[in-house]
Scaffold this motif. Structure first.
Motif, PDB file in Angstrom:
ATOM      1  N   THR A   1       0.724  -1.213   0.218  1.00  0.00           N
ATOM      2  CA  THR A   1      -0.059   0.148  -0.059  1.00  0.00           C
ATOM      3  C   THR A   1       0.924   1.277  -0.116  1.00  0.00           C
ATOM      4  O   THR A   1       0.549   2.295  -0.807  1.00  0.00           O
ATOM      5  CB  THR A   1      -0.839  -0.111   1.231  1.00  0.00           C
ATOM      6  OG1 THR A   1      -1.851  -1.296   1.265  1.00  0.00           O
ATOM      7  CG2 THR A   1      -1.859   1.195   1.145  1.00  0.00           C
TER       8      THR A   1
ATOM      9  N   THR B   1      -7.815   0.284   2.530  1.00  0.00           N
ATOM     10  CA  THR B   1      -8.334   1.459   3.391  1.00  0.00           C
ATOM     11  C   THR B   1      -7.693   1.023   4.860  1.00  0.00           C
ATOM     12  O   THR B   1      -7.319   1.715   5.557  1.00  0.00           O
ATOM     13  CB  THR B   1      -9.721   1.996   3.538  1.00  0.00           C
ATOM     14  OG1 THR B   1     -10.235   0.383   3.479  1.00  0.00           O
ATOM     15  CG2 THR B   1     -10.307   2.497   2.429  1.00  0.00           C
TER      16      THR B   1
ATOM     17  N   LYS C   1     -10.019  -3.974  -4.115  1.00  0.00           N
ATOM     18  CA  LYS C   1      -9.195  -4.467  -2.956  1.00  0.00           C
ATOM     19  C   LYS C   1      -9.650  -3.121  -1.850  1.00  0.00           C
ATOM     20  O   LYS C   1      -8.453  -2.773  -1.022  1.00  0.00           O
ATOM     21  CB  LYS C   1      -7.617  -4.214  -3.555  1.00  0.00           C
ATOM     22  CG  LYS C   1      -7.226  -5.001  -4.308  1.00  0.00           C
ATOM     23  CD  LYS C   1      -7.068  -6.669  -3.845  1.00  0.00           C
ATOM     24  CE  LYS C   1      -5.749  -6.489  -2.724  1.00  0.00           C
ATOM     25  NZ  LYS C   1      -5.755  -8.036  -2.420  1.00  0.00           N
ATOM     26  N   TRP C   2     -10.431  -2.303  -2.141  1.00  0.00           N
ATOM     27  CA  TRP C   2     -10.625  -1.107  -1.376  1.00  0.00           C
ATOM     28  C   TRP C   2     -10.561  -1.159   0.208  1.00  0.00           C
ATOM     29  O   TRP C   2     -10.084  -0.675   1.038  1.00  0.00           O
ATOM     30  CB  TRP C   2     -11.790  -0.335  -1.933  1.00  0.00           C
ATOM     31  CG  TRP C   2     -12.037   0.817  -1.257  1.00  0.00           C
ATOM     32  CD1 TRP C   2     -12.850   1.300  -0.168  1.00  0.00           C
ATOM     33  CD2 TRP C   2     -11.267   2.039  -1.147  1.00  0.00           C
ATOM     34  NE1 TRP C   2     -12.872   2.800   0.352  1.00  0.00           N
ATOM     35  CE2 TRP C   2     -11.681   2.968  -0.624  1.00  0.00           C
ATOM     36  CE3 TRP C   2     -10.247   2.504  -1.974  1.00  0.00           C
ATOM     37  CZ2 TRP C   2     -10.858   4.275  -0.512  1.00  0.00           C
ATOM     38  CZ3 TRP C   2      -9.270   3.749  -2.103  1.00  0.00           C
ATOM     39  CH2 TRP C   2     -10.172   4.743  -1.248  1.00  0.00           C
TER      40      TRP C   2
ATOM     41  N   LEU D   1      -8.741  -1.030  -7.616  1.00  0.00           N
ATOM     42  CA  LEU D   1      -9.167  -0.226  -6.303  1.00  0.00           C
ATOM     43  C   LEU D   1     -10.425  -0.594  -5.848  1.00  0.00           C
ATOM     44  O   LEU D   1     -10.377  -0.787  -4.454  1.00  0.00           O
ATOM     45  CB  LEU D   1      -8.957   1.115  -6.691  1.00  0.00           C
ATOM     46  CG  LEU D   1      -7.622   1.791  -7.018  1.00  0.00           C
ATOM     47  CD1 LEU D   1      -7.583   3.176  -7.539  1.00  0.00           C
ATOM     48  CD2 LEU D   1      -6.545   1.507  -5.721  1.00  0.00           C
ATOM     49  N   ALA D   2     -11.463  -0.742  -6.435  1.00  0.00           N
ATOM     50  CA  ALA D   2     -12.747  -1.219  -6.119  1.00  0.00           C
ATOM     51  C   ALA D   2     -12.771  -2.589  -5.481  1.00  0.00           C
ATOM     52  O   ALA D   2     -13.235  -2.700  -4.449  1.00  0.00           O
ATOM     53  CB  ALA D   2     -13.733  -1.162  -7.440  1.00  0.00           C
TER      54      ALA D   2
END
Length: 413
Positions: free
Chosen positions: A55, A199, A194-195, A191-192
Motif C-alpha cells: 500500500t 483503506t 481491493k478497497w 481499487l474497487a
C-alpha cells in the motif's frame, strides 16, 4: 523435523474460510505424489511482502500514474484536437505545453522503479493456490493481469518513444493513448476490489502488525522506501534536465540535452531525414498563401515585411524543451493580408513529402495570437536547414510536431 503433509502445506497458502475451490484443491493435493508436491510454490513471508508495504508503494505509484495520465491527455488533445476543440484550445500560457509534457515524461520515468518495486512486494500473491477461489478473487486476478500488462506497456513504450525507437509494427500514438484508458480502467477496477484492504492498511500506522520472517530478521520497510526514494530521485534528476534547464548540467541519462544541436537547439527530424532537398529551398522558393485575397511571396519579400522577435520554448513530445529567440512575420498579419475573416483557421503545408505532420491545422486562438510567427530566424541567425529553412511556424503552447518546418503553403480556412 516433521515434514508437513501436502494438504497442510496447501492450507497454509489458503488460510481463512475454505471455499469450494479450496476444499477440492486440498482433496487433490493429498493424493499428489511427493515429487510433485515438493514443487508447489513456496510460502512467502516477511514485512517487505506484506500488504502495508504494498500500500505504501502503491500510493506513490498511483500518484505518478495519475500525473502521467492527466498530462498525457493534455498532450494528446493538443496534438490531435477534436474538431469542436480546435478553436478553444488556449495559446496561453506560452510555456504551458513545455511544463505539462515535461511532467508527463518525468512522471512516467519516475513510475518505472515504483512499478518494479510494487510488483516485487506483491509477486508472492501470484503463487496463491488454488488460482481462483471465488468470483471476487477471479475479478481481482483479472484486474491485476490487465493492470500489470497495461502499466508495463505504457511505461516502457513511452520510455522508448523518448529515444524515438519503435520496435513494433503499430502506430505509437493511438495505441499508447488507447492503452492509457485501459490502464486507468483496470486500476479503478483493482481499487474497487481491493478497497477494504487498502483503506485498512492506509490508515494503519508504520508500527502495525505484519508477518515477519522466520527469524524476525531482514531489511525493514523504511529501508526499502528510502532506497526506492533514492532510485526515483536519481532517475528523475538525471533526466529532467532535458526540459527543466536549471538542471541541464545533470542531464546524464536523457536522450537529448537542451544545448546540443544546430544553433544551440536540439533537432528531432533533420532536413535529410525529411527528404527536403536543397533545390526545394533554393532561391526559387515561394510562400503561397491561399485565401479571399491569395498572394505569393519570395524569401526576400518576406524579410522586407515588418519583423517581430519573440522568446518562445520549443517543446517536443519526447520530453525535451528549451527557450529560444525567434524572428519572423506575425501569422495574423499574413492572414489579414489574405483577407481572412475574424476567427479564421489556418492550414499549413510543409515541403516535406511524407510524414504524419506534413499538414497541420491551426485553430483561430493560435493563428491570431501575436506571438505566433512564420519564423525566418533563430537566436539571431538565419534558420538552418534542420530547423526549417527557409520558414517555419513557431507558436505558444504547442507541441513541437505542430511547429511545422519547411513551410511551403498557408491556407485560410
Amino acid at each position: 523435523m516433521k515434514v508437513p503433509s501436502p494438504a497442510v502445506r496447501v492450507r497454509r497458502r489458503t488460510a481463512g474460510r475454505p471455499t469450494l475451490a479450496t476444499r477440492v484443491w486440498n482433496r487433490v493435493a493429498v493424493r499428489l505424489p511427493a515429487s510433485l508436491t515438493d514443487r508447489l510454490p513456496p510460502v512467502f513471508s516477511g514485512r517487505l511482502h506484506d500488504a502495508r508495504t504494498a500500500t505504501s508503494v502503491g500510493r506513490l505509484l498511483g500518484a505518478a500514474i495519475a500525473v502521467c495520465f492527466v498530462t498525457g491527455l493534455v498532450s494528446h488533445y493538443l496534438q490531435h484536437p477534436p474538431a469542436w476543440a480546435l478553436d478553444v484550445l488556449p495559446s496561453r500560457p506560452s510555456w504551458g505545453y513545455r511544463v505539462s509534457q515535461g511532467l508527463h515524461v518525468a512522471s512516467g520515468i519516475a513510475a518505472i522503479p515504483l512499478l518494479l518495486v510494487k510488483l516485487w512486494t506483491v509477486y508472492p500473491r501470484l503463487f496463491v493456490w488454488p488460482p481462483v477461489r471465488s468470483v471476487r478473487h477471479a475479478l481481482e486476478r483479472l484486474s491485476v493481469a490487465v493492470l500489470v500488462g497495461a502499466a508495463m506497456f505504457e511505461l516502457f513504450s513511452g520510455l522508448l518513444n523518448t529515444v524515438q525507437w519503435y520496435p513494433w509494427p503499430f502506430s505509437f500514438v493511438p495505441v499508447h493513448f488507447a492503452v492509457a484508458w485501459l490502464l486507468v480502467g483496470a486500476l479503478l477496477l483493482h481499487l474497487a476490489v481491493k478497497w477494504p484492504e487498502i483503506t485498512a492498511h492506509w490508515r494503519r500506522g508504520a508500527e502495525a502488525t505484519v508477518v515477519l520472517s522466520a527469524d524476525g530478521a531482514g531489511p525493514d520497510r523504511r529501508s526499502l522506501l528510502l532506497g526506492l526514494a533514492a532510485a526515483v530521485g536519481a532517475v528523475t534528476v538525471t533526466t529532467v534536465g532535458q526540459s527543466f534547464t536549471p538542471l541541464k548540467s545533470l542531464d546524464l541519462l536523457a536522450p537529448r540535452h537542451p544545448d546540443h544541436g544546430p544553433q544551440g537547439l536540439p533537432v528531432n527530424r533533420t532536413a535529410s531525414a525529411a527528404r527536403v532537398l536543397p533545390a526545394a529551398t533554393s532561391a526559387a522558393w515561394r510562400l503561397e498563401v491561399a485565401g479571399p485575397r491569395p498572394f505569393r511571396l519570395s524569401l526576400d519579400e518576406l524579410r522586407a515585411l515588418p519583423q517581430t522577435e519573440v522568446e518562445l520554448p520549443i517543446a517536443c513530445v519526447e520530453g525535451w524543451s528549451k527557450n529560444a529567440r525567434w524572428t519572423g512575420v506575425r501569422v495574423r498579419d499574413l492572414l489579414e493580408r489574405a483577407g481572412a475573416p475574424p476567427g479564421a483557421r489556418l492550414r499549413v503545408e510543409s515541403l516535406e513529402r511524407s510524414g504524419a505532420y506534413r499538414v497541420m491545422d491551426m485553430g483561430s486562438e493560435y493563428a491570431h495570437d501575436p506571438l505566433t510567427l512564420l519564423a525566418l530566424g533563430l537566436n539571431g541567425q538565419v534558420l538552418s536547414a534542420d530547423h526549417g529553412y527557409p520558414a517555419r511556424i513557431i507558436a505558444p503552447n504547442r507541441p513541437g510536431v505542430l511547429q511545422t518546418k519547411w513551410v511551403a503553403r498557408m491556407e485560410v480556412r
